[in-house]
Design a protein around this motif. Structure first.
Motif, PDB file in Angstrom:
ATOM      1  N   VAL A   1       0.595  -1.278  -0.363  1.00 42.11           N
ATOM      2  CA  VAL A   1      -0.331   0.163  -0.226  1.00 42.11           C
ATOM      3  C   VAL A   1       1.069   1.233  -0.442  1.00 42.11           C
ATOM      4  O   VAL A   1       2.051   1.156   0.791  1.00 42.11           O
ATOM      5  CB  VAL A   1      -0.773   0.353   1.345  1.00 42.11           C
ATOM      6  N   LYS A   2       0.675   1.817  -0.185  1.00 38.98           N
ATOM      7  CA  LYS A   2       1.435   3.345  -1.291  1.00 38.98           C
ATOM      8  C   LYS A   2       0.727   4.497  -0.314  1.00 38.98           C
ATOM      9  O   LYS A   2      -0.438   4.569  -0.900  1.00 38.98           O
ATOM     10  CB  LYS A   2       1.753   3.413  -2.786  1.00 38.98           C
ATOM     11  N   LEU A   3       0.982   5.554   0.249  1.00 33.73           N
ATOM     12  CA  LEU A   3       0.512   6.659   0.776  1.00 33.73           C
ATOM     13  C   LEU A   3       0.681   8.317   0.250  1.00 33.73           C
ATOM     14  O   LEU A   3       1.948   7.943   0.752  1.00 33.73           O
ATOM     15  CB  LEU A   3      -0.354   6.267   2.057  1.00 33.73           C
ATOM     16  N   LEU A   4      -0.070   9.324   0.274  1.00 35.04           N
ATOM     17  CA  LEU A   4       0.477  10.002  -0.678  1.00 35.04           C
ATOM     18  C   LEU A   4      -0.159  11.177  -0.290  1.00 35.04           C
ATOM     19  O   LEU A   4      -1.794  10.636   0.884  1.00 35.04           O
ATOM     20  CB  LEU A   4       0.028  10.510  -1.607  1.00 35.04           C
ATOM     21  N   LEU A   5       0.603  12.653   0.703  1.00 36.76           N
ATOM     22  CA  LEU A   5      -0.306  13.609   1.515  1.00 36.76           C
ATOM     23  C   LEU A   5      -0.027  14.300   0.527  1.00 36.76           C
ATOM     24  O   LEU A   5       1.291  15.458   0.594  1.00 36.76           O
ATOM     25  CB  LEU A   5       0.472  13.878   2.865  1.00 36.76           C
ATOM     26  N   MET A   6      -1.098  15.200   0.192  1.00 35.38           N
ATOM     27  CA  MET A   6      -0.979  16.225  -0.949  1.00 35.38           C
ATOM     28  C   MET A   6      -1.867  17.248  -0.040  1.00 35.38           C
ATOM     29  O   MET A   6      -2.908  17.461   0.351  1.00 35.38           O
ATOM     30  CB  MET A   6      -1.687  15.413  -1.910  1.00 35.38           C
ATOM     31  N   ASP A   7      -1.177  18.715  -0.330  1.00 39.79           N
ATOM     32  CA  ASP A   7      -1.699  19.664  -0.211  1.00 39.79           C
ATOM     33  C   ASP A   7      -2.748  20.304  -1.000  1.00 39.79           C
ATOM     34  O   ASP A   7      -2.939  19.745  -2.914  1.00 39.79           O
ATOM     35  CB  ASP A   7      -0.793  20.933   0.563  1.00 39.79           C
ATOM     36  N   GLY A   8      -3.700  21.355  -0.219  1.00 39.73           N
ATOM     37  CA  GLY A   8      -4.633  21.932  -1.623  1.00 39.73           C
ATOM     38  C   GLY A   8      -3.750  22.491  -2.750  1.00 39.73           C
ATOM     39  O   GLY A   8      -4.742  22.644  -3.881  1.00 39.73           O
ATOM     40  N   SER A   9      -2.742  22.898  -2.558  1.00 35.18           N
ATOM     41  CA  SER A   9      -2.206  23.044  -4.478  1.00 35.18           C
ATOM     42  C   SER A   9      -1.316  21.984  -5.147  1.00 35.18           C
ATOM     43  O   SER A   9      -0.657  22.904  -6.353  1.00 35.18           O
ATOM     44  CB  SER A   9      -1.041  24.650  -3.958  1.00 35.18           C
ATOM     45  N   GLY A  10      -1.770  20.978  -4.514  1.00 38.39           N
ATOM     46  CA  GLY A  10      -2.151  20.277  -5.239  1.00 38.39           C
ATOM     47  C   GLY A  10       0.430  19.464  -5.004  1.00 38.39           C
ATOM     48  O   GLY A  10       1.069  18.363  -5.403  1.00 38.39           O
TER      49      GLY A  10
ATOM     50  N   VAL B   1       5.270   7.192   1.774  1.00 39.55           N
ATOM     51  CA  VAL B   1       5.150   6.171   2.583  1.00 39.55           C
ATOM     52  C   VAL B   1       4.365   4.627   1.682  1.00 39.55           C
ATOM     53  O   VAL B   1       3.545   5.108   0.757  1.00 39.55           O
ATOM     54  CB  VAL B   1       4.883   6.195   3.877  1.00 39.55           C
ATOM     55  N   SER B   2       5.009   4.418   2.038  1.00 40.30           N
ATOM     56  CA  SER B   2       4.783   2.424   1.297  1.00 40.30           C
ATOM     57  C   SER B   2       5.120   1.696   2.509  1.00 40.30           C
ATOM     58  O   SER B   2       6.012   0.948   2.829  1.00 40.30           O
ATOM     59  CB  SER B   2       5.367   2.374   0.227  1.00 40.30           C
ATOM     60  N   ARG B   3       4.139   0.666   2.534  1.00 44.68           N
ATOM     61  CA  ARG B   3       4.299  -0.715   3.171  1.00 44.68           C
ATOM     62  C   ARG B   3       4.105  -2.085   3.002  1.00 44.68           C
ATOM     63  O   ARG B   3       2.602  -2.278   2.289  1.00 44.68           O
ATOM     64  CB  ARG B   3       3.268  -0.482   4.705  1.00 44.68           C
TER      65      ARG B   3
END
Length: 489
Positions: A13-22, A28-30
């Protein structure tokens, strides 16, 4: 505000954090295991998905202002079968997209029910990886488990359920189940009857950019995020990746050179090719898409480099390739059988055309060209439907090769656009969350503002003409070999 994209893949599983501007703040990956209890079977434990997703979310959000988290959405491996009992407990391990146990059920659906009926009901025909034949397999081979089914879900939707308490799915992922009426974006009553299941056993269907609910109080507490955080339906991995590459709206195209290969064409109108060689699915932007999927793409090059010639110097091997469009060696890239456009699990990879002067570079070039020719097979079907494509985005591991991109551009005669941030389904998921939370008015607006093209590979007319001749030769090889594939095992 901050938005989380969760890409529930086959190996991790790959997780990505993005702000409102992209801006991408963190990734992170598990990993989690795949189980192969019998040859050709492929299973995973949904609990493993959930545990690694939760641990990944804690790591992802550890250093940010968690009060700013507004939405979580998903991209995920398609077609997998997750079945829950009346207490919402998982009945058995999930059957994955690459599980091959359902050949009997596929034969029944395609040949007894009939491809025409399947296409009428769902816009698609049966493939071993699809969900409906898996449901029939459980019904036929594990009747005690079938009798316990209270809910049928897809992989990413199980995670959405664990976070929100809502049994949900989205139109794009549901399209790959073969129990969904793609044109009308609802469950097919005819297919439910064929599978022996009821509509109340199916999840509620949402558009990909719609919120299904908010995080459960216990989830909010465990992750230290607001209870107002929206859980958004998300999309199947290919549709989510298309959002992440800006392949939304009418007549847009994306080619993915991953382990498998896809050519993904978005359309405002619903359409099906008469041979069902392409998948006709609902898209995450509220419209539709056609998709050709080949089972072995960049994995062909990996196999050739790693297993056959024994090197990790992929770029070094490609430096010796000089004469594009003049190779006399051809490669059929069917290492795992083929889906689009042949739908033949018995198809096999084949080199043909070698002579005493054939070089190692010729063979390497043939592998790269074979994948490009096979992608063109699917493109030609789309063109026969009257779809006019002039350019395509490109993503996936194979897209890191300048040579391969040049081959793709000239074999398919398309301008190939390279995008700035190639984070696939995880980015698409985060963008869908941003749309659901009102950061952008539509998926199209989010794509227009966030996806940036940084390079374009233009086709060369002289090279296009050379590859046109080579492609006409390539397309004759599979029909000539098909009878042999049916007898060699």
């Amino acid at each position: 505000m901050l938005y989380v994209g969760v890409d529930l893949g086959t190996s991790a599983v790959k997780l990505l954090l993005m702000d409102g501007s992209g801006k991408i703040e963190k990734i992170v990956s598990r990993e989690y295991p795949i189980y192969f209890p019998h040859p050709g079977w492929s299973e995973q434990r949904p609990q493993d998905w959930y545990e690694q997703t939760m641990e990944g979310l804690k790591e992802l959000l550890a250093d940010c202002d968690r009060s700013q988290v507004a939405g979580i959405s998903f991209g995920g491996q398609m077609h997998g079968l997750v079945i829950l009992d009346k207490d919402d407990q998982v009945i058995r391990p999930a059957l994955l997209w690459n599980d091959g146990r359902t050949s009997e059920e596929c034969d029944y659906l395609n040949n007894v029910i009939g491809k025409e009926k399947l296409s009428e009901y769902t816009a698609n025909i049966s493939f071993t990886g699809f969900t409906a034949p898996k449901i029939l397999w459980v019904k036929n081979k594990e009747p005690e488990n079938f009798a316990r089914i209270a809910k049928i879900m897809l992989p990413k939707d199980y995670i959405a359920y664990r976070l929100s308490g809502v049994h949900c799915t989205d139109v794009s992922d549901a399209s790959g189940m073969l129990v969904f009426d793609v044109k009308n974006r609802c469950w097919s009553k005819e297919m439910l009857d064929i599978c022996g299941i009821r509509e109340d056993q199916m999840a509620k269907v949402y558009e990909s950019y719609e919120a299904v609910g908010n995080v459960l109080p216990e989830i909010a507490k465990e992750l230290d995020i607001p209870q107002s955080v929206k859980v958004v339906a998300g999309a199947g991995d290919n549709a989510a990746a298309a959002v992440g590459t800006g392949t939304v709206g009418d007549g847009m195209c994306n080619i993915s050179l991953g382990t498998s290969g896809t050519i993904f064409i978005s359309s405002e109108k619903f359409g099906v090719d008469k041979y069902n060689a392409l998948h006709a699915f609902a898209h995450a932007d509220g419209h539709y898409h056609l998709m050709g999927c080949m089972l072995s793409a960049a994995s062909c090059n990996k196999w050739w480099m790693d297993e056959i010639i024994g090197t990790k110097d992929y770029a070094g091997e490609q430096k010796a390739i000089e004469k594009l469009g003049e190779n006399h060696v051809y490669f059929l890239p069917y290492l795992m059988g083929e889906r689009s456009p042949h739908n033949n699990p018995n198809a096999r990879a084949t080199f043909i055309g070698m002579t005493m002067d054939t070089t190692r570079a010729d063979m390497t070039q043939a592998v790269l060209e074979g994948v490009a020719f096979a992608l063109r097979d699917s493109l030609e079907i789309a063109r026969a439907l009257g779809i006019h494509i002039e350019r395509t985005k490109i993503c996936g591991g194979g897209a890191k090769s300048p040579l391969w991109k040049k081959i793709i551009a000239n074999v398919l005669n398309l301008k190939v656009d390279v995008i700035e941030s190639e984070e696939g389904p995880a980015l698409g998921g985060a963008m869908l969350a941003a749309v659901a939370c009102g950061e952008y008015a539509s998926v199209e607006e989010a794509a227009a503002k966030l996806v940036k093209i940084v390079d374009t590979v233009d086709p060369d007319p002289e090279l296009v003409a050379k590859y046109e001749e080579r492609y006409e030769q390539f397309r004759q090889i599979y029909p000539a070999c098909k009878g042999i594939f049916d007898v060699i095992r």
